[in-house]
Write a protein that holds these residues in place. Structure first.
Motif, short mmCIF file in Angstrom:
data_model
loop_
_atom_site.label_atom_id
_atom_site.label_comp_id
_atom_site.label_asym_id
_atom_site.label_seq_id
_atom_site.Cartn_x
_atom_site.Cartn_y
_atom_site.Cartn_z
N GLY A 12 -1.50 62.58 -4.83
CA GLY A 12 -0.93 61.13 -4.75
C GLY A 12 -1.71 60.48 -3.74
N LYS A 13 -2.97 60.83 -3.34
CA LYS A 13 -3.78 60.23 -2.49
C LYS A 13 -4.06 58.72 -2.87
N SER A 14 -4.48 58.60 -4.26
CA SER A 14 -5.11 57.22 -4.70
C SER A 14 -3.78 56.36 -4.96
N ARG A 35 -13.61 54.61 -3.18
CA ARG A 35 -13.31 55.82 -3.41
C ARG A 35 -14.56 56.61 -3.54
N GLU A 36 -14.48 58.02 -3.38
CA GLU A 36 -15.63 58.96 -3.40
C GLU A 36 -15.26 60.25 -4.34
N PRO A 37 -16.23 60.47 -5.08
CA PRO A 37 -17.36 60.11 -5.33
C PRO A 37 -17.57 58.65 -6.24
N GLY A 38 -18.17 57.80 -5.69
CA GLY A 38 -18.12 56.50 -6.11
C GLY A 38 -18.16 55.36 -5.21
N ILE A 46 -23.20 58.82 -10.63
CA ILE A 46 -23.26 60.12 -9.89
C ILE A 46 -21.84 60.85 -10.24
N ARG A 47 -20.74 60.23 -9.99
CA ARG A 47 -19.45 60.59 -10.09
C ARG A 47 -19.31 61.29 -11.45
N LYS A 48 -19.67 60.48 -12.58
CA LYS A 48 -19.46 60.91 -13.77
C LYS A 48 -20.19 62.35 -13.91
N MET A 66 -25.53 65.99 -4.27
CA MET A 66 -25.46 65.15 -4.92
C MET A 66 -24.41 64.24 -4.18
N TYR A 67 -23.34 64.94 -3.77
CA TYR A 67 -22.14 64.12 -3.03
C TYR A 67 -23.00 63.12 -2.01
N LEU A 68 -23.69 63.91 -1.35
CA LEU A 68 -24.29 63.17 -0.16
C LEU A 68 -25.20 61.84 -0.69
N ALA A 70 -24.58 60.25 -3.41
CA ALA A 70 -23.60 59.00 -3.42
C ALA A 70 -23.08 58.53 -2.38
N ARG A 71 -22.89 59.36 -1.40
CA ARG A 71 -22.15 58.72 -0.01
C ARG A 71 -23.20 57.95 0.57
N THR A 72 -24.63 58.29 0.51
CA THR A 72 -25.58 57.44 1.28
C THR A 72 -25.50 56.04 0.66
N ASP A 92 -10.64 56.65 -0.54
CA ASP A 92 -9.76 57.75 -1.23
C ASP A 92 -10.98 58.93 -1.18
N ARG A 93 -10.92 59.71 -0.53
CA ARG A 93 -11.96 60.89 -0.15
C ARG A 93 -13.22 60.32 0.54
N PHE A 94 -13.73 61.23 1.44
CA PHE A 94 -15.07 60.84 2.10
C PHE A 94 -15.50 62.18 2.71
N GLN A 95 -16.58 62.30 3.57
CA GLN A 95 -17.34 63.35 4.01
C GLN A 95 -16.38 64.93 4.19
N VAL A 100 -14.91 70.59 2.94
CA VAL A 100 -13.73 71.44 2.54
C VAL A 100 -14.31 72.17 1.17
N TYR A 101 -14.61 71.15 0.03
CA TYR A 101 -15.04 71.83 -1.23
C TYR A 101 -16.46 72.42 -1.10
N GLN A 102 -17.35 71.80 -0.69
CA GLN A 102 -18.46 72.52 -0.68
C GLN A 102 -18.68 73.59 0.42
N GLY A 103 -18.58 73.02 1.70
CA GLY A 103 -18.83 73.70 2.75
C GLY A 103 -17.80 75.00 3.06
P1 TMP Z 1 -10.52 62.62 -7.26
O1 TMP Z 1 -11.04 61.50 -7.17
O2 TMP Z 1 -9.65 62.88 -8.43
O3 TMP Z 1 -9.88 63.31 -5.96
O4 TMP Z 1 -11.75 63.95 -7.74
C1 TMP Z 1 -12.68 63.92 -6.94
C2 TMP Z 1 -13.06 65.57 -7.04
O5 TMP Z 1 -14.56 65.73 -6.34
C3 TMP Z 1 -12.14 66.35 -6.19
O6 TMP Z 1 -12.13 67.67 -6.96
C4 TMP Z 1 -12.74 66.70 -4.90
C5 TMP Z 1 -14.31 66.50 -5.52
N1 TMP Z 1 -15.05 66.22 -4.35
C6 TMP Z 1 -16.08 67.20 -3.65
O7 TMP Z 1 -15.78 68.17 -4.04
N2 TMP Z 1 -16.79 67.09 -2.50
C7 TMP Z 1 -16.88 65.57 -1.99
O8 TMP Z 1 -17.50 65.26 -1.05
C8 TMP Z 1 -16.07 64.59 -2.66
C9 TMP Z 1 -15.92 63.04 -2.13
C10 TMP Z 1 -15.05 64.94 -3.74
#
Ligand code: TMP
Length: 206
Positions: A12-14, A35-38, A46-48, A66-68, A70-72, A92-95, A100-103
Motif C-alpha cells: 500500500g505504499k503507492s 517513484r522508482e524504478p522510474g 528501464i522500469r519496463k 540497471m536500478y542504479l 535508472a536512479r542516476t 515511492d521506493r529508492f536506494q 534489500v532486494y539486490q543486496g
Molecule cells: P513496485 O513499484 O510495484 O513497488 O515495484 C517495483 C519492484 O522493483 C519491486 O518488486 C521492488 C523492485 N526494486 C528492486 O528490486 N530494487 C530497487 O532498487 C527498486 C527501486 C525496486
C-alpha cells in the motif's frame, strides 16, 4: 525534505504516497511525487525491462546496475533539482529497495551498491522513510490481484518475499532515526493519519 516509502509487494505504499502528496498540497506545500524504478522518461523505460518477464532473465549484478542507472537519471533530472528548488520530494521506493532486494536478498556486493549510490547523490539520504510492514502472503495476493504486467518480482517464491520483509525491518533498526515502521494491516486512513502525525513534527501542518 526528501521522503521515501519502502516495503514489500502490495503493502500500500503507492496509495499512501499519493494521499500524502494530496494532503501536503492542500496544506500549501510544494510537492513532487515520484517513484522508482522510474520517475523520468528514461528511467520509466528501464522500469519496463526490470519489472516484466521471468525472474531469472537478468543476473542480480546486472539488475542492480540497471536500478542504479535508472536512479542516476532520476536523481540528476528530477529529485536533486526539486530539492534544490525547496520542494518536498516523495519517492515511492529508492536506494533502500536496492539494498534489500539486490543486496540482502540476492547477494550483490553492498560495497558496489553503496559506492555507486554515494557517487550519484554525494551520499545524501532521505530525511524520512516510511516502511509499510505487512505479511508477504497478504501483500502478494493484493499485488497479483491487480491487472498489471509488472510481475517479475511477484513471481519470486515466498521465501524471497519473507527475506525482503526481514531486510527492510533490519534497515529500519539500522537507520532508526529516519525510519518509521507502519503496520500495513491497519486501514488506509489509519496509516495515513500516522504518517501525517509524524510529519507534523517537521512541518506546521493543518
Ligand atoms: P513496485 O513499484 O510495484 O513497488 O515495484 C517495483 C519492484 O522493483 C519491486 O518488486 C521492488 C523492485 N526494486 C528492486 O528490486 N530494487 C530497487 O532498487 C527498486 C527501486 C525496486
Amino acid at each position: 525534505m526528501f521522503i521515501t516509502f519502502e516495503g514489500g509487494e502490495g503493502t500500500g505504499k503507492s496509495v499512501q504516497a499519493s494521499l500524502l502528496k494530496d494532503f501536503l498540497i492542500s496544506s500549501g506545500v510544494d510537492v513532487v511525487l515520484t517513484r522508482e524504478p522510474g520517475g523520468t522518461t528514461f528511467a520509466e523505460e528501464i522500469r519496463k525491462i526490470l519489472l516484466t518477464g521471468e525472474p531469472e532473465k537478468i543476473s542480480p549484478l546486472t539488475e542492480a546496475l540497471m536500478y542504479l542507472v535508472a536512479r542516476t537519471d532520476h536523481w540528476e533530472r528530477k529529485i536533486k533539482p526539486a530539492l534544490n528548488a525547496g520542494k518536498v520530494v516523495i519517492s515511492d521506493r529508492f536506494q533502500d529497495s536496492s539494498v534489500v532486494y539486490q543486496g540482502l536478498c540476492k547477494g550483490v556486493d553492498m560495497n558496489v551498491l553503496n559506492a555507486v549510490y554515494s557517487s550519484i547523490t554525494n551520499n545524501q539520504m532521505p530525511d524520512r522513510t516510511y516502511l509499510i510492514d505487512l505479511e508477504p502472503e497478504i501483500g502478494l495476493a493484493r499485488s497479483l490481484s491487480r491487472n498489471n504486467s509488472e510481475t517479475r518480482f511477484e513471481k519470486m517464491d515466498i521465501s524471497f518475499h519473507r527475506k525482503v520483509r526481514e531486510g527492510f525491518l533490519e534497515l529500519s533498526h539500522k537507520y532508526a532515526d529516519r525510519y518509521l515502521v507502519l503496520d500495513g494491516s491497519l486501514s488506509i486512513p489509519e496509516i495515513q493519519e500516522l504518517i501525517r502525525d509524524d510529519l507534523s513534527n517537521f512541518y506546521q501542518l493543518r
